[in-house]
Enzyme design. Structure first.
Site: not given
Length: 284
Positions: A88, A187-188
């Site tokens: 990400f 920050n899942p």
């Protein structure tokens, strides 16, 4: 004006037509990367030194491939991180949450704070805390093999010996630290299954495992963070978890007083949208 600057102007128009949000910046970043100079030095590139690979990079960006995949790096606070397919790309809104955590840790009466970053991805949050909070010991957790590889690379370069990477699931991570941690941050993945991100850079290139949460509302991993934070934190320790702007109330309610949480707050990003929730584990 040099030949390269002329080409950058043409590339800017192409990227703007393709809907790229920051066409001039991206054209300059690609040019700087290809020619091995800073953006402020683009005017110094001689016409004879122009590299046609610039237009290859522009074509990739025109197809909405993330700029960070083209250049191989992403900026996060004071860090330049290696990123690419399988991890990400860290976002500016997450910098706000990291900044809150850094300030909170600095204000704690703790000599060497113990921090856990659940689902570290590239390692951006964990490394920022290790870099900016003196003597902090940071444990970064990442179960996905591809993301783990990127985090390992970044921690090897920036970790200062105080950032430790663990290939564990965030729901079961680090039982040896139960009741000892000063701050948990995450920050899942939180996008609901079936939802389609608007931006092609997100939809087509960010790994789905980092985007889509479990459960009908996508908040399965957020609930797992709540349980893990409750297990890991010492009394008085803090947790911070990111979410989508429309999920603020639901995430706020994930940290009920009945579970020992105090001082639960919704916090906003730079665009004044709800972006993360913070809570303190009660001492009573």
């Amino acid at each position: 004006m040099t030949f390269l600057l002329d080409e950058i102007a043409l590339a800017t128009a192409r990227l703007a037509e393709a809907g790229v949000p920051s066409p001039r910046t991206d054209a300059e970043e690609i040019a700087a990367f290809v020619h091995g100079v800073r953006r402020s030095e683009l005017h110094t590139v001689k016409d004879s030194e122009f590299d046609a690979l610039f237009w290859e990079g522009v074509a990739r960006r025109e197809a909405r491939e993330p700029l960070q995949h083209i250049t191989g790096h992403a900026y996060f606070r004071y860090l330049e991180l290696a990123v690419g397919p399988g991890v990400f790309v860290p976002r500016p809104e997450t910098e706000v949450m990291a900044g809150w955590a850094i300030e909170t840790l600095r204000e704690m009466d703790v000599n060497a704070p113990l921090v856990v970053d659940l689902g570290t991805g590239s390692g951006a949050i964990a490394l920022s805390i290790a870099q900016e909070v003196a003597l902090a010991e940071v444990h970064a957790v990442e179960v996905d093999p591809a993301a783990y590889t990127w985090a390992k690379r970044n921690i090897s370069e920036h970790g200062q010996g105080r950032t430790h990477l663990h290939p564990e699931d965030l729901a079961e991570a680090l039982p040896e630290l139960n009741g000892k941690v000063d701050l948990v941050i995450s920050n899942p993945p939180y996008i609901p299954p079936g939802a389609i991100p608007r931006d092609p850079e997100v939809r087509d290139y960010d790994p789905s495992r980092a985007l889509y949460g479990s459960g009908d509302d996508g908040l399965g991993e957020v609930r797992a963070v709540e349980r893990t934070a409750r297990r890991l934190l010492r009394p008085g320790g803090w947790v911070a978890v990111e979410h989508a702007d429309e999920q603020g109330r639901a995430v706020y309610l994930t940290f009920p007083e009945d579970n020992g949480w105090r001082d639960v707050r919704l916090r906003q990003d730079l665009t004044r949208r709800d972006r993360f929730v913070t809570a303190r584990l009660g001492q009573d």
